[in-house]
Write a protein that holds these residues in place. Structure first.
Motif, PDB file in Angstrom:
ATOM      1  N   GLY A  96       1.400  -1.297  -0.059  1.00 56.05           N
ATOM      2  CA  GLY A  96      -0.133  -0.033  -0.330  1.00 56.05           C
ATOM      3  C   GLY A  96       0.985   0.881  -0.104  1.00 56.05           C
ATOM      4  O   GLY A  96       0.202   2.613  -0.077  1.00 56.05           O
ATOM      5  N   TYR A  97       2.077   1.133  -0.434  1.00 59.50           N
ATOM      6  CA  TYR A  97       3.467   2.302  -0.172  1.00 59.50           C
ATOM      7  C   TYR A  97       3.360   3.121  -0.934  1.00 59.50           C
ATOM      8  O   TYR A  97       2.937   4.464  -0.906  1.00 59.50           O
ATOM      9  CB  TYR A  97       4.679   2.093   0.909  1.00 59.50           C
ATOM     10  CG  TYR A  97       4.291   1.443   1.468  1.00 59.50           C
ATOM     11  CD1 TYR A  97       3.716   2.104   2.994  1.00 59.50           C
ATOM     12  CD2 TYR A  97       4.927   0.242   2.017  1.00 59.50           C
ATOM     13  CE1 TYR A  97       3.688   1.163   3.889  1.00 59.50           C
ATOM     14  CE2 TYR A  97       5.028  -0.239   3.187  1.00 59.50           C
ATOM     15  CZ  TYR A  97       5.036  -0.174   4.427  1.00 59.50           C
ATOM     16  OH  TYR A  97       5.002  -0.620   5.676  1.00 59.50           O
ATOM     17  N   GLY A  98       2.785   2.155  -2.210  1.00 57.45           N
ATOM     18  CA  GLY A  98       2.787   3.174  -3.678  1.00 57.45           C
ATOM     19  C   GLY A  98       1.805   3.948  -3.586  1.00 57.45           C
ATOM     20  O   GLY A  98       1.335   5.014  -3.940  1.00 57.45           O
ATOM     21  N   ILE A 100      -0.546   4.914  -0.433  1.00 61.29           N
ATOM     22  CA  ILE A 100      -0.114   6.156   0.063  1.00 61.29           C
ATOM     23  C   ILE A 100       1.187   7.414  -0.343  1.00 61.29           C
ATOM     24  O   ILE A 100       0.388   8.134  -0.583  1.00 61.29           O
ATOM     25  CB  ILE A 100       0.075   5.586   1.386  1.00 61.29           C
ATOM     26  CG1 ILE A 100      -0.977   4.372   2.194  1.00 61.29           C
ATOM     27  CG2 ILE A 100       1.116   6.855   2.069  1.00 61.29           C
ATOM     28  CD1 ILE A 100      -0.348   3.719   3.319  1.00 61.29           C
ATOM     29  N   ALA A 101       1.615   7.336  -0.738  1.00 65.88           N
ATOM     30  CA  ALA A 101       2.637   7.829  -0.885  1.00 65.88           C
ATOM     31  C   ALA A 101       2.772   9.042  -2.255  1.00 65.88           C
ATOM     32  O   ALA A 101       1.918  10.004  -2.133  1.00 65.88           O
ATOM     33  CB  ALA A 101       3.679   7.693  -1.820  1.00 65.88           C
ATOM     34  N   SER A 102       1.516   8.090  -2.923  1.00 64.31           N
ATOM     35  CA  SER A 102       1.196   8.906  -4.656  1.00 64.31           C
ATOM     36  C   SER A 102      -0.204   9.577  -4.100  1.00 64.31           C
ATOM     37  O   SER A 102      -0.505  11.189  -4.806  1.00 64.31           O
ATOM     38  CB  SER A 102       0.197   8.013  -5.476  1.00 64.31           C
ATOM     39  OG  SER A 102       1.258   6.777  -6.069  1.00 64.31           O
ATOM     40  N   LYS A 103      -0.838   9.803  -3.260  1.00 64.65           N
ATOM     41  CA  LYS A 103      -2.074  10.222  -2.948  1.00 64.65           C
ATOM     42  C   LYS A 103      -2.003  11.059  -2.155  1.00 64.65           C
ATOM     43  O   LYS A 103      -2.560  12.577  -2.412  1.00 64.65           O
ATOM     44  CB  LYS A 103      -3.441   9.166  -1.645  1.00 64.65           C
ATOM     45  CG  LYS A 103      -4.135   9.866  -1.599  1.00 64.65           C
ATOM     46  CD  LYS A 103      -5.733  10.078  -2.823  1.00 64.65           C
ATOM     47  CE  LYS A 103      -6.320  10.856  -1.958  1.00 64.65           C
ATOM     48  NZ  LYS A 103      -7.511  12.350  -2.806  1.00 64.65           N
ATOM     49  N   ALA A 104      -0.383  10.884  -1.191  1.00 66.70           N
ATOM     50  CA  ALA A 104      -0.301  12.225  -0.312  1.00 66.70           C
ATOM     51  C   ALA A 104       0.580  13.170  -1.642  1.00 66.70           C
ATOM     52  O   ALA A 104      -0.002  14.395  -1.093  1.00 66.70           O
ATOM     53  CB  ALA A 104       0.730  11.868   0.456  1.00 66.70           C
ATOM     54  N   VAL A 105       0.910  13.263  -2.257  1.00 68.36           N
ATOM     55  CA  VAL A 105       1.519  14.228  -3.210  1.00 68.36           C
ATOM     56  C   VAL A 105       0.558  14.424  -4.372  1.00 68.36           C
ATOM     57  O   VAL A 105       0.766  15.923  -4.692  1.00 68.36           O
ATOM     58  CB  VAL A 105       2.650  13.096  -4.288  1.00 68.36           C
ATOM     59  CG1 VAL A 105       3.591  14.232  -5.207  1.00 68.36           C
ATOM     60  CG2 VAL A 105       3.535  13.082  -3.164  1.00 68.36           C
ATOM     61  N   LYS A 130      -3.548   0.347 -10.985  1.00 68.01           N
ATOM     62  CA  LYS A 130      -4.256   0.208  -9.604  1.00 68.01           C
ATOM     63  C   LYS A 130      -3.926   0.830  -9.030  1.00 68.01           C
ATOM     64  O   LYS A 130      -5.318   1.485  -8.106  1.00 68.01           O
ATOM     65  CB  LYS A 130      -4.629  -1.528  -8.830  1.00 68.01           C
ATOM     66  CG  LYS A 130      -4.917  -2.913  -9.723  1.00 68.01           C
ATOM     67  CD  LYS A 130      -6.669  -2.653  -9.497  1.00 68.01           C
ATOM     68  CE  LYS A 130      -6.745  -3.607 -10.203  1.00 68.01           C
ATOM     69  NZ  LYS A 130      -8.351  -4.850  -9.971  1.00 68.01           N
ATOM     70  N   VAL A 131      -3.293   1.465  -8.491  1.00 61.94           N
ATOM     71  CA  VAL A 131      -2.660   2.418  -7.709  1.00 61.94           C
ATOM     72  C   VAL A 131      -3.496   3.558  -8.214  1.00 61.94           C
ATOM     73  O   VAL A 131      -4.018   4.261  -7.708  1.00 61.94           O
ATOM     74  CB  VAL A 131      -1.075   2.538  -7.444  1.00 61.94           C
ATOM     75  CG1 VAL A 131      -0.804   3.858  -7.581  1.00 61.94           C
ATOM     76  CG2 VAL A 131      -0.082   1.443  -6.492  1.00 61.94           C
ATOM     77  N   MET A 132      -2.903   3.464  -9.295  1.00 63.35           N
ATOM     78  CA  MET A 132      -3.671   5.084 -10.270  1.00 63.35           C
ATOM     79  C   MET A 132      -5.259   5.267  -9.566  1.00 63.35           C
ATOM     80  O   MET A 132      -5.738   6.434  -9.401  1.00 63.35           O
ATOM     81  CB  MET A 132      -3.454   5.081 -11.324  1.00 63.35           C
ATOM     82  CG  MET A 132      -2.104   5.311 -11.919  1.00 63.35           C
ATOM     83  SD  MET A 132      -0.972   4.717 -13.649  1.00 63.35           S
ATOM     84  CE  MET A 132       0.197   4.852 -13.413  1.00 63.35           C
ATOM     85  N   GLU A 133      -6.317   3.646  -9.665  1.00 67.61           N
ATOM     86  CA  GLU A 133      -7.295   4.213  -9.709  1.00 67.61           C
ATOM     87  C   GLU A 133      -7.616   4.197  -8.391  1.00 67.61           C
ATOM     88  O   GLU A 133      -8.489   5.156  -7.851  1.00 67.61           O
ATOM     89  CB  GLU A 133      -8.059   3.021  -9.897  1.00 67.61           C
ATOM     90  CG  GLU A 133      -7.780   2.272 -11.759  1.00 67.61           C
ATOM     91  CD  GLU A 133      -8.534   1.582 -12.245  1.00 67.61           C
ATOM     92  OE1 GLU A 133      -8.567   0.508 -11.182  1.00 67.61           O
ATOM     93  OE2 GLU A 133      -9.015   1.496 -14.239  1.00 67.61           O
TER      94      GLU A 133
END
Length: 187
Positions: A96-98, A100-105, A130-133
């Protein structure tokens, strides 16, 4: 820039991050998607200098150990747009770190007034899209055979398709003066 989440700190790179950067970049030498075949430990010295001076690359630091476990890329593009990218050390993937980091940025950039953020990946790179979505980007396009990361045995490029994901700053007014719908409603 410095952004903190429960588990991560997203911040500018500094010279002390060289060994951690080298570790996860060497994992990318033969990566299926977006490989770095020419990366070597010697090149880590050049890369850390570039990244420590950059306002587009940010270290993802794991709070508990202060280890840099990857990076976020927020590349400047025309029309107040940024391109989002991320790389994680394989030991920290699928946790989930990808996201979490992407959403924060992503949230930080929109608060700073960025108009649009987009990201690209191969359709076969399911974890990336999936991270992007998950962070609220919507699939806008599917480009056929437009990028190449590898060559075949004869040295010819092997072309991949690309998905393009994007989001518009939810805090902006649209052309009719209405606020854009909140992205957080989709998470």
């Amino acid at each position: 820039m410095k952004i903190e989440t429960d588990d991560l700190i997203i911040r500018n790179f500094d010279m002390a991050d060289e060994n951690d950067l080298c570790e996860y970049m060497l994992q990318r030498v033969a990566a299926e998607f977006e490989s770095y075949p020419n990366f070597t430990p010697e090149k880590a010295k050049e890369e850390i200098v570039l990244r420590s001076k950059s306002d587009e690359f940010f270290a993802i630091e794991f709070k508990k150990t202060h280890k840099v476990i990857g990076n976020i890329y927020l590349g400047k593009r025309n029309f107040n747009t940024r391109e989002l990218g991320f790389v994680l050390n394989v030991d920290y993937q699928n946790k989930g770190y990808g996201s979490i980091a992407s959403k924060a940025v992503f949230d930080f950039a929109f608060k700073k007034g960025i108009h649009r953020i987009y990201a690209e990946c191969a359709p076969q790179n399911i974890p990336s899209w999936k991270v992007m979505e998950r962070v609220g980007l919507k699939r806008e396009a599917h480009f056929e055979k437009n990028v190449s990361f590898h060559n075949d045995d004869k040295g010819n490029p092997i072309y991949w398709d690309t998905y393009v994901y994007a989001a518009i700053n939810p805090n902006e007014n649209d052309v009719n003066g209405k606020m854009n719908p909140s992205l957080s409603d989709d998470l």
